[in-house]
Design a protein around this motif. Structure first.
Motif, PDB file in Angstrom:
ATOM      1  N   GLU A   1       0.823  -1.199   0.000  1.00 50.01           N
ATOM      2  CA  GLU A   1       0.000   0.000   0.000  1.00 50.01           C
ATOM      3  C   GLU A   1       0.863   1.259   0.000  1.00 50.01           C
ATOM      4  N   THR A   2       1.955   1.229   0.740  1.00 43.29           N
ATOM      5  CA  THR A   2       2.875   2.359   0.785  1.00 43.29           C
ATOM      6  C   THR A   2       3.530   2.582  -0.576  1.00 43.29           C
ATOM      7  N   ALA A   3       3.976   1.494  -1.202  1.00 45.04           N
ATOM      8  CA  ALA A   3       4.594   1.600  -2.528  1.00 45.04           C
ATOM      9  C   ALA A   3       3.593   2.127  -3.552  1.00 45.04           C
ATOM     10  N   SER A   4       2.367   1.645  -3.482  1.00 36.82           N
ATOM     11  CA  SER A   4       1.329   2.103  -4.396  1.00 36.82           C
ATOM     12  C   SER A   4       1.055   3.600  -4.215  1.00 36.82           C
ATOM     13  N   PHE A   5       1.027   4.041  -2.974  1.00 35.91           N
ATOM     14  CA  PHE A   5       0.805   5.455  -2.680  1.00 35.91           C
ATOM     15  C   PHE A   5       1.938   6.306  -3.239  1.00 35.91           C
ATOM     16  N   ILE A   6       3.169   5.881  -3.017  1.00 33.30           N
ATOM     17  CA  ILE A   6       4.328   6.636  -3.515  1.00 33.30           C
ATOM     18  C   ILE A   6       4.319   6.691  -5.040  1.00 33.30           C
ATOM     19  N   LEU A   7       4.022   5.570  -5.684  1.00 33.15           N
ATOM     20  CA  LEU A   7       3.959   5.550  -7.152  1.00 33.15           C
ATOM     21  C   LEU A   7       2.835   6.432  -7.683  1.00 33.15           C
ATOM     22  N   SER A   8       1.708   6.443  -7.009  1.00 32.47           N
ATOM     23  CA  SER A   8       0.600   7.275  -7.493  1.00 32.47           C
ATOM     24  C   SER A   8       0.933   8.768  -7.377  1.00 32.47           C
ATOM     25  N   VAL A   9       1.620   9.152  -6.314  1.00 33.06           N
ATOM     26  CA  VAL A   9       2.028  10.556  -6.170  1.00 33.06           C
ATOM     27  C   VAL A   9       3.065  10.916  -7.248  1.00 33.06           C
ATOM     28  N   ALA A  10       4.002  10.010  -7.507  1.00 30.58           N
ATOM     29  CA  ALA A  10       5.004  10.251  -8.559  1.00 30.58           C
ATOM     30  C   ALA A  10       4.349  10.342  -9.931  1.00 30.58           C
ATOM     31  N   MET A  11       3.374   9.486 -10.191  1.00 24.49           N
ATOM     32  CA  MET A  11       2.683   9.528 -11.490  1.00 24.49           C
ATOM     33  C   MET A  11       1.895  10.828 -11.649  1.00 24.49           C
ATOM     34  N   THR A  12       1.352  11.351 -10.570  1.00 23.40           N
ATOM     35  CA  THR A  12       0.666  12.643 -10.631  1.00 23.40           C
ATOM     36  C   THR A  12       1.632  13.726 -11.101  1.00 23.40           C
ATOM     37  N   GLY A  13       2.857  13.699 -10.573  1.00 23.21           N
ATOM     38  CA  GLY A  13       3.873  14.663 -11.004  1.00 23.21           C
ATOM     39  C   GLY A  13       4.235  14.500 -12.468  1.00 23.21           C
ATOM     40  N   LEU A  14       4.363  13.258 -12.909  1.00 25.21           N
ATOM     41  CA  LEU A  14       4.713  13.014 -14.312  1.00 25.21           C
ATOM     42  C   LEU A  14       3.596  13.441 -15.261  1.00 25.21           C
ATOM     43  N   VAL A  15       2.359  13.164 -14.892  1.00 26.84           N
ATOM     44  CA  VAL A  15       1.223  13.568 -15.735  1.00 26.84           C
ATOM     45  C   VAL A  15       1.126  15.096 -15.794  1.00 26.84           C
ATOM     46  N   THR A  16       1.352  15.748 -14.678  1.00 30.41           N
ATOM     47  CA  THR A  16       1.334  17.217 -14.646  1.00 30.41           C
ATOM     48  C   THR A  16       2.429  17.783 -15.545  1.00 30.41           C
ATOM     49  N   ALA A  17       3.621  17.214 -15.462  1.00 30.07           N
ATOM     50  CA  ALA A  17       4.731  17.677 -16.306  1.00 30.07           C
ATOM     51  C   ALA A  17       4.420  17.476 -17.779  1.00 30.07           C
ATOM     52  N   ARG A  18       3.896  16.320 -18.109  1.00 32.05           N
ATOM     53  CA  ARG A  18       3.583  16.024 -19.511  1.00 32.05           C
ATOM     54  C   ARG A  18       2.514  16.980 -20.039  1.00 32.05           C
ATOM     55  N   SER A  19       1.505  17.236 -19.233  1.00 34.69           N
ATOM     56  CA  SER A  19       0.443  18.149 -19.627  1.00 34.69           C
ATOM     57  C   SER A  19       0.989  19.559 -19.848  1.00 34.69           C
ATOM     58  N   TYR A  20       1.848  20.013 -18.946  1.00 37.44           N
ATOM     59  CA  TYR A  20       2.438  21.350 -19.071  1.00 37.44           C
ATOM     60  C   TYR A  20       3.307  21.439 -20.326  1.00 37.44           C
ATOM     61  N   ILE A  21       4.116  20.441 -20.561  1.00 37.18           N
ATOM     62  CA  ILE A  21       5.020  20.455 -21.713  1.00 37.18           C
ATOM     63  C   ILE A  21       4.232  20.416 -23.014  1.00 37.18           C
TER      64      ILE A  21
END
Length: 66
Positions: free
Chosen positions: A36-56
């Motif tokens: 559950e902890t790993a899933s939470f960390i990955l989901s937060v990281a993916m949020t950052g990646l999606v935000t970056a991709r959208s901005y770019i």
């Protein structure tokens, strides 16, 4: 917009998105369960990646302008 300004704005957007995502999920995570902890960390990281991709994707012409 200059490259340095664009990088700063992108960093700020990513930090805001990741902070919002983390604060929303934090109360529900059982940190004693590693999956559950790993899933939470990955989901937060993916949020950052999606935000970056959208901005770019939305700002290539503004970044290139000097």
């Amino acid at each position: 917009m200059k490259q340095k300004q664009s990088t700063a704005r992108l960093t700020l957007y990513i930090l805001i998105a990741m902070g919002t995502s983390a604060s929303a999920g934090l109360p529900t995570v059982n940190f004693t369960d590693w999956r559950e902890t790993a899933s939470f960390i990955l989901s937060v990281a993916m949020t950052g990646l999606v935000t970056a991709r959208s901005y770019i994707d939305q700002t290539p012409t503004r970044v290139d302008e000097v």
